[in-house]
Design a protein around this motif. Structure first.
Motif, PDB file in Angstrom:
ATOM      1  N   HIS A 151     -84.377  -2.169  14.996  1.00 30.74           N
ATOM      2  CA  HIS A 151     -84.970  -3.318  15.680  1.00 30.74           C
ATOM      3  C   HIS A 151     -83.920  -4.418  15.695  1.00 30.74           C
ATOM      4  O   HIS A 151     -83.678  -5.063  14.679  1.00 30.74           O
ATOM      5  N   VAL A 152     -83.269  -4.602  16.833  1.00 31.14           N
ATOM      6  CA  VAL A 152     -82.158  -5.539  16.905  1.00 31.14           C
ATOM      7  C   VAL A 152     -82.301  -6.439  18.129  1.00 31.14           C
ATOM      8  O   VAL A 152     -82.901  -6.062  19.132  1.00 31.14           O
ATOM      9  N   ALA A 153     -81.766  -7.647  18.013  1.00 33.51           N
ATOM     10  CA  ALA A 153     -81.681  -8.584  19.124  1.00 33.51           C
ATOM     11  C   ALA A 153     -80.216  -8.763  19.471  1.00 33.51           C
ATOM     12  O   ALA A 153     -79.373  -8.911  18.581  1.00 33.51           O
ATOM     13  N   ALA A 154     -79.909  -8.737  20.754  1.00 28.00           N
ATOM     14  CA  ALA A 154     -78.520  -8.843  21.207  1.00 28.00           C
ATOM     15  C   ALA A 154     -78.370  -9.987  22.199  1.00 28.00           C
ATOM     16  O   ALA A 154     -79.224 -10.183  23.072  1.00 28.00           O
ATOM     17  N   LEU A 155     -77.294 -10.739  22.048  1.00 27.58           N
ATOM     18  CA  LEU A 155     -76.942 -11.783  23.003  1.00 27.58           C
ATOM     19  C   LEU A 155     -75.905 -11.193  23.945  1.00 27.58           C
ATOM     20  O   LEU A 155     -74.852 -10.721  23.511  1.00 27.58           O
ATOM     21  N   VAL A 156     -76.218 -11.221  25.244  1.00 24.03           N
ATOM     22  CA  VAL A 156     -75.412 -10.510  26.235  1.00 24.03           C
ATOM     23  C   VAL A 156     -75.009 -11.465  27.351  1.00 24.03           C
ATOM     24  O   VAL A 156     -75.815 -12.287  27.797  1.00 24.03           O
ATOM     25  N   GLU A 157     -73.762 -11.353  27.802  1.00 22.12           N
ATOM     26  CA  GLU A 157     -73.332 -12.142  28.950  1.00 22.12           C
ATOM     27  C   GLU A 157     -74.099 -11.697  30.185  1.00 22.12           C
ATOM     28  O   GLU A 157     -74.312 -10.505  30.403  1.00 22.12           O
ATOM     29  N   ARG A 158     -74.527 -12.661  30.991  1.00 17.62           N
ATOM     30  CA  ARG A 158     -75.364 -12.331  32.145  1.00 17.62           C
ATOM     31  C   ARG A 158     -74.666 -11.357  33.098  1.00 17.62           C
ATOM     32  O   ARG A 158     -75.318 -10.498  33.686  1.00 17.62           O
ATOM     33  N   ASP A 159     -73.352 -11.475  33.250  1.00 17.89           N
ATOM     34  CA  ASP A 159     -72.666 -10.594  34.188  1.00 17.89           C
ATOM     35  C   ASP A 159     -72.447  -9.193  33.609  1.00 17.89           C
ATOM     36  O   ASP A 159     -71.874  -8.323  34.268  1.00 17.89           O
ATOM     37  N   ARG A 160     -72.924  -8.951  32.360  1.00 16.59           N
ATOM     38  CA  ARG A 160     -72.807  -7.625  31.756  1.00 16.59           C
ATOM     39  C   ARG A 160     -74.183  -7.024  31.440  1.00 16.59           C
ATOM     40  O   ARG A 160     -74.286  -6.057  30.698  1.00 16.59           O
ATOM     41  N   GLN A 161     -75.229  -7.612  32.007  1.00 16.81           N
ATOM     42  CA  GLN A 161     -76.576  -7.128  31.736  1.00 16.81           C
ATOM     43  C   GLN A 161     -76.743  -5.662  32.160  1.00 16.81           C
ATOM     44  O   GLN A 161     -77.335  -4.867  31.434  1.00 16.81           O
ATOM     45  N   ALA A 162     -76.221  -5.307  33.324  1.00 12.43           N
ATOM     46  CA  ALA A 162     -76.363  -3.935  33.804  1.00 12.43           C
ATOM     47  C   ALA A 162     -75.669  -2.961  32.862  1.00 12.43           C
ATOM     48  O   ALA A 162     -76.195  -1.871  32.585  1.00 12.43           O
ATOM     49  N   GLU A 163     -74.494  -3.347  32.347  1.00 16.64           N
ATOM     50  CA  GLU A 163     -73.780  -2.486  31.398  1.00 16.64           C
ATOM     51  C   GLU A 163     -74.584  -2.307  30.113  1.00 16.64           C
ATOM     52  O   GLU A 163     -74.659  -1.202  29.558  1.00 16.64           O
ATOM     53  N   PHE A 164     -75.161  -3.395  29.636  1.00 19.03           N
ATOM     54  CA  PHE A 164     -75.947  -3.324  28.411  1.00 19.03           C
ATOM     55  C   PHE A 164     -77.160  -2.418  28.606  1.00 19.03           C
ATOM     56  O   PHE A 164     -77.447  -1.558  27.754  1.00 19.03           O
TER      57      PHE A 164
END
Length: 264
Positions: free
Chosen positions: A219-232
């Motif tokens: 159970h984890v929360a990740a902070l992701v750059e908006r322009d890498r959302q698809a990659e995530f």
């Protein structure tokens, strides 16, 4: 919610002691943000959302009756929906459960002025980023089979109690439960590490959340750059494919960065 060129007018919520209303604060945004007319927040009916501004920041607020209990399911949904929709367009520092102050003057004097510089710095940290939550849960039959195959004592106990009354095998059942719990905890540690490794190239920051269910694998929360959302999202999908039949992987988000700001 969107950027704009001039500061917003504070919401008129300063007369709590006159008309029985107070200011409910959802979070902090940059000052150059505007609220869509008619945006509703918590309450029944939902209060109109506005801004109280100071310097480079603004508080998202709406009127609530000072004597109305908050925290009802509808309120929680309205609170989260507003923050998540805001975070999709502009940086936001979310208050996880909201804060209630006596009015816009209190929002200004007790919140915005004292913490202005800290809020500005925190907004810069989350700018251009969004949060996802990855929740992975073991398939009950599969994880039990794994434990029994890997632990001889557990397998022996399982055979011993099969078909016998619960009262007559209480100690064996307690021991078996302890073994299974310990084994799953070990697997959870390993599988959480697997999640971190699988996503390591596509997140900026990550927080391991406390276990909320005995069968949780991670159970984890990740902070992701908006322009890498698809990659995530693709990396999470690939992990789900690898674990198909063993672990169910759920992806929540994008959402406001609740786990990555001190105001959450």
């Amino acid at each position: 919610m969107s950027p704009r060129g001039e500061a917003a007018r504070p919401a008129d919520t300063s007369s709590a002691d006159v008309n029985g209303t107070a200011s409910y604060v959802y979070g902090i945004v940059p000052v150059d943000v505007e609220v869509e007319p008619g945006t509703e927040g918590v309450g029944e009916p939902g209060g109109q959302v506005g801004l109280v501004t100071f310097g480079e920041i603004a508080a998202l607020v709406s009127d609530v009756r000072a004597d109305r209990p908050l925290g009802r399911p509808r309120d929680l949904r309205a609170h989260q929906t507003l923050l998540d929709q805001t975070a999709a367009e502009v940086p936001v520092l979310p208050f996880r459960f909201g804060a209630v102050l006596t009015g816009s003057d209190a929002v200004l004097e007790e919140l915005l002025k004292p913490y202005h510089d800290a809020f500005v710095d925190a907004l810069r940290e989350v700018e251009g980023r969004t949060q996802y939550v990855v929740n992975a849960r073991y398939d009950e039959r599969t994880i039990l089979r794994e434990v029994l195959e890997e632990n001889e004592e557990a397998a022996t106990l399982r055979e011993r109690i099969a078909g016998l009354p619960e009262d007559a095998t209480r100690n064996e059942r307690m021991r078996l439960g302890e073994i299974i719990e310990h084994a799953i905890a070990g697997k959870r540690e390993t599988d959480t590490a697997t999640v971190l490794e699988a996503l390591s190239d596509v997140y900026e920051q990550l927080v391991v959340r406390d276990v909320g269910h005995e069968r949780e694998a991670a159970h984890v929360a990740a902070l992701v750059e908006r322009d890498r959302q698809a990659e995530f999202e693709e990396a999470v999908d690939e992990l789900a494919r690898r674990w198909s039949g063993r672990v169910e992987v759920r992806l929540l988000g994008p959402m406001a960065p609740y786990d990555f700001v001190g105001t959450a």
